[in-house]
Design a protein around this motif. Structure first.
Motif, mmCIF file in Angstrom:
data_model
loop_
_atom_site.group_PDB
_atom_site.id
_atom_site.type_symbol
_atom_site.label_atom_id
_atom_site.label_comp_id
_atom_site.label_asym_id
_atom_site.label_seq_id
_atom_site.Cartn_x
_atom_site.Cartn_y
_atom_site.Cartn_z
ATOM 1 N N SER A 370 0.824 -1.220 0.000
ATOM 2 C CA SER A 370 0.000 0.000 0.000
ATOM 3 C C SER A 370 0.855 1.265 0.000
ATOM 4 C CB SER A 370 -0.988 0.050 1.174
ATOM 5 O OG SER A 370 -0.370 0.559 2.328
ATOM 6 N N CYS A 371 0.168 2.399 -0.189
ATOM 7 C CA CYS A 371 0.875 3.691 -0.193
ATOM 8 C C CYS A 371 1.290 4.105 1.207
ATOM 9 C CB CYS A 371 0.020 4.772 -0.839
ATOM 10 S SG CYS A 371 -1.547 5.063 -0.001
ATOM 11 N N THR A 372 0.791 3.423 2.211
ATOM 12 C CA THR A 372 1.213 3.706 3.590
ATOM 13 C C THR A 372 2.531 2.996 3.890
ATOM 14 O OG1 THR A 372 -1.129 3.544 4.122
ATOM 15 C CG2 THR A 372 0.372 3.777 5.979
ATOM 16 N N GLY A 430 1.376 -2.441 -7.115
ATOM 17 C CA GLY A 430 0.011 -1.915 -7.232
ATOM 18 C C GLY A 430 -0.612 -1.736 -5.863
ATOM 19 N N CYS A 431 -1.867 -1.290 -5.863
ATOM 20 C CA CYS A 431 -2.591 -1.082 -4.602
ATOM 21 C C CYS A 431 -3.012 -2.407 -3.972
ATOM 22 C CB CYS A 431 -3.829 -0.228 -4.829
ATOM 23 S SG CYS A 431 -3.463 1.458 -5.314
ATOM 24 N N SER A 432 -3.206 -3.415 -4.837
ATOM 25 C CA SER A 432 -3.488 -4.769 -4.374
ATOM 26 C C SER A 432 -4.652 -4.795 -3.387
ATOM 27 C CB SER A 432 -2.213 -5.387 -3.771
ATOM 28 O OG SER A 432 -2.445 -6.704 -3.353
ATOM 29 N N MET A 433 -4.429 -5.413 -2.238
ATOM 30 C CA MET A 433 -5.506 -5.705 -1.293
ATOM 31 C C MET A 433 -5.837 -4.533 -0.366
ATOM 32 S SD MET A 433 -5.691 -9.089 1.017
ATOM 33 C CE MET A 433 -5.802 -10.375 -0.205
ATOM 34 N N CYS A 434 -5.221 -3.373 -0.595
ATOM 35 C CA CYS A 434 -5.587 -2.213 0.221
ATOM 36 C C CYS A 434 -7.046 -1.863 -0.008
ATOM 37 C CB CYS A 434 -4.694 -1.023 -0.116
ATOM 38 S SG CYS A 434 -5.227 0.489 0.677
ATOM 39 N N LEU A 435 -7.426 -1.806 -1.275
ATOM 40 C CA LEU A 435 -8.802 -1.457 -1.628
ATOM 41 C C LEU A 435 -9.471 -2.549 -2.448
ATOM 42 C CD1 LEU A 435 -11.066 0.658 -1.638
ATOM 43 C CD2 LEU A 435 -9.958 1.760 -3.570
HETATM 44 S S1 SF4 Z 1 -6.056 2.151 -2.811
HETATM 45 FE FE1 SF4 Z 1 -4.805 2.032 -0.972
HETATM 46 S S2 SF4 Z 1 -2.716 1.865 -1.735
HETATM 47 FE FE2 SF4 Z 1 -3.960 2.627 -3.426
HETATM 48 S S3 SF4 Z 1 -3.760 4.855 -3.307
HETATM 49 FE FE3 SF4 Z 1 -5.650 4.283 -2.207
HETATM 50 S S4 SF4 Z 1 -5.011 4.062 -0.071
HETATM 51 FE FE4 SF4 Z 1 -3.146 4.029 -1.321
#
Ligand code: SF4
Length: 491
Positions: A370-372, A430-435
Motif C-alpha cells: 500500500s501507499c502507507t 500496485g494497490c493490491s488488497m488495500c482497496l
Molecule cells: S487504494 Fe490504498 S494503496 Fe492505493 S492509493 Fe488508495 S489508499 Fe493508497
C-alpha cells in the motif's frame, strides 16, 4: 484566467519560478507560506482560489473528469504539471496486456488515451515506471517542498512529508484542476502535533500515526491541517514521514505535513525530476525559508510522548479504534456513553470479544504493501522478521511493492527470495488488497493483518471481510505465527 509564475522547480515546466527565499517569516507557518504563495485570489464566499503546482492522476477518478472536460470543449490547462499512473485496478499476479479483467483493461486503455490526447506524461508499467501514485511522486522527485499538490485520492496527504500542502480531491475537483489548474478551498486551521522523546525499539512510524489517531479520534482533525514535528518526527526518514502524513486523512485532517529539513533535501538530491545543480541550491534556499518558524502560532497544539507509544493494532472498523499490542480490547462500559454504540458495532462486525487481548487473535491473510507501507524500507524491515521462520499453515501472505522501482530495489537486495523462502507470495506493484479493486481480495469473513490504512467494513474486497491495521513488521510476525503477535519477540 492568467496565472503568474508559481513557486515550483518541476523540470521542464514553463511558467514556473521560485519565490525569493522568505527573509522575514517570524510567526509564520509553512501552511501560510505555501497557501499565500499559491493564492490567485480570495473568493466572495471566503474561499481561496488556489493554484495547484502538481496534479497527479490515476485510472479511477480521472475518466469522468476527462469526459466532463470534453463535454465542455476544454483542454487540460497545464499538461506539463499533470502526471498519470495506474495503480488501483492493476493486477499484481500478471500485468501482461491485455489485462485479464476486461474492465481493468478498458480503464487502463482510457487513461492511456486521455494522456496521449492531452500530452500528459503517463508512467507506463511497460517501461518499468508504474507504481502507486503516492509512491512514485516522491521517488521520482516530483513531490517537492512548498508545492500545492492535488490528486483524486484521499491519501494524497502522503506528499506532505516533504513540506507540501497535498490535498485529496473528488472527481469534479479533478475536472476543475484539469481545466484551470486551480481549486476553490477554505484555508484549514492548523494543529501542531509534537511527538516528543524517542521511540522504543520495534516501534515504527505506523505505530506513531495509529497512536495519534487513536488519541485524537477519526473526527478530531476535521477543519484542521496537521503539522507534525518534535524530536521523533525530526529523527524519521522521509519514508517514515510519508507513513505518518499518509494517514492524516484517517484522523479527519484536510492534509498533514512536516516542515522540510536536511533529511528532505538529502532525499531529493539526484532524483530524476528534482532540481539539479544551481537550481537545487536555489530550491533548497526557498524550501528552507518556508519551514514553520519556532514561534509560529497554531490554532491548537497536541503533545504525544514518543517513548510511550507501543506497537499498535486496530481492533475495530475505523483507524481510531486501536490499542497497544499488550492491551485488551475495550469494553463498552469503560467508554463514554457517546462512544459505546460504535464500539459495539465494531465488536459485532469484527467478531472480537470486549476485554480480550488483541495479541493472539488468529488471522487468515497477511498483506504487506500500500501507499502507507509499500516502500523499500518497509519491505526491508518486514523481511527481517520473515527471515526468522515460515508462514503459518492456512495463512495466505502477500508482499506487494508500492512501485516497480521499489520492486527493483528489493530484488537488488534479495528481499523477494527471503519472502518466498518464508512462504510469502511476492507480487508485482500496485494497490493490491488495500482497496481490492483488482483480483486481490479477502474472501468471506477472512481476517487480514494489513499494513494499509483503512479498516472499514468490506474495505478489502469481501463485504464481510475484516481488517486489522498494523506496521509491516507486525504483519510479517502475524503471518509467521498465524495470530497477532508482538513483532519485538522476533526482531
Ligand atoms: S487504494 Fe490504498 S494503496 Fe492505493 S492509493 Fe488508495 S489508499 Fe493508497
Amino acid at each position: 484566467m492568467r496565472t503568474r509564475p508559481r513557486p515550483c522547480y518541476l523540470q521542464g515546466v514553463s511558467g514556473s519560478s521560485l519565490e525569493q527565499p522568505l527573509t522575514s517569516h517570524a510567526s509564520r507557518t509553512l501552511l501560510d507560506a505555501v497557501w499565500d504563495a499559491h493564492t490567485v485570489r480570495e473568493l466572495p464566499n471566503g474561499d481561496t482560489q488556489l493554484f495547484i503546482g502538481l496534479h497527479l492522476i490515476h485510472e479511477v477518478t480521472s475518466p469522468q473528469a476527462f469526459s466532463m472536460l470534453r463535454d465542455m470543449g476544454l483542454r487540460v490547462r497545464h499538461p506539463e504539471r499533470t502526471f498519470a499512473t495506474v495503480d488501483h485496478i492493476i493486477p499484481t499476479k500478471s500485468q501482461q496486456r491485455p489485462l485479464a479483467d476486461e474492465l481493468a483493461e478498458a480503464m487502463m486503455t482510457e487513461l492511456e488515451k486521455n494522456c496521449r490526447d492531452q500530452q500528459i506524461r503517463f508512467f507506463d508499467p511497460g517501461r518499468g515506471e508504474q507504481g502507486i501514485v503516492h509512491v512514485i511522486g516522491p521517488e521520482l522527485g516530483l513531490t517537492q517542498p512548498g508545492m500545492t499538490i492535488a490528486c483524486g485520492d484521499s491519501h494524497t496527504s502522503t506528499h506532505g512529508a516533504f513540506g507540501a500542502v497535498a490535498l485529496g480531491i473528488g472527481t469534479s475537483q479533478v475536472r476543475d484542476v484539469l481545466a484551470t489548474q486551480c481549486l476553490s478551498l477554505a484555508r484549514p486551521k492548523l494543529r501542531r502535533i509534537e511527538v516528543t522523546g524517542k521511540l522504543t525499539p520495534g516501534v515504527y512510524a505506523k505505530d506513531v500515526i495509529l497512536h495519534i489517531i487513536g488519541r485524537l479520534g477519526v473526527k478530531g482533525g476535521i477543519g484542521f491541517a496537521y503539522e507534525y514535528g518534535g524530536p521523533v518526527i525530526e529523527a524519521m526518514t522521509l519514508e517514515e514521514r510519508m507513513t505518518v502524513c499518509n494517514m492524516s486523512i484517517e484522523g479527519g485532517a484536510r492534509c498533514g505535513y512536516v516542515s522540510p529539513d536536511e533529511t528532505t533535501f538529502a532525499y531529493l538530491r539526484g532524483r530524476e525530476l528534482a532540481p539539479k545543480g544551481e537550481a537545487m541550491q536555489r530550491a533548497v534556499a526557498w524550501w528552507r525559508s518556508i519551514a514553520s518558524s519556532r514561534d509560529a502560532h497554531y490554532a491548537d497544539r497536541v503533545e504525544i510522548d514518543g517513548a510511550a507509544i507501543p506497537p499498535t493494532v486496530t481492533f475495530g472498523i475505523n483507524p481510531g479504534q486501536s490499542i497497544g499490542i499488550g492491551a485488551r480490547i475495550p469494553r463498552p462500559e469503560d467508554l463514554p456513553a457517546d462512544e459505546r454504540a460504535s464500539l459495539e458495532e465494531a465488536l459485532a462486525y469484527m467478531d472480537l470479544r470486549a476485554g480480550a487481548p488483541i495479541e493472539g487473535t488468529a488471522i487468515d491473510v497477511a498483506f504487506i504493501g500500500s501507499c502507507t507501507n509499500g516502500r523499500i524500507s518497509d519491505l526491508r524491515e518486514a523481511a527481517r522478521v520473515a527471515a526468522t521462520g515460515r508462514v503459518a499453515p492456512g495463512v495466505k501472505a502477500l508482499v506487494v511493492p508500492g512501485s516497480q522501482a521499489v520492486a527493483r530495489a528489493a530484488e537488488a537486495e534479495g528481499l523477494p527470495e527471503i519472502f518466498r523462502a518464508a512462504g510469502f507470495e511476492w507480487r508485482e506493484a500496485g494497490c493490491s488488497m488495500c482497496l481490492a479493486m483488482n483480483p486481490d481480495k479477502l474472501v468471506g469473513r477472512q481476517l487480514c493483518a494489513s499494513s494499509s490504512n483503512r479498516n472499514f467494513k468490506g474495505r478489502q474486497g469481501s463485504p464481510s471481510g475484516r481488517t486489522l491495521l498494523m506496521s509491516p513488521v507486525m504483519v510479517a510476525a502475524a503471518a509467521l505465527r498465524g495470530r497477532v503477535t508482538d513483532a519485538r519477540e522476533l526482531l
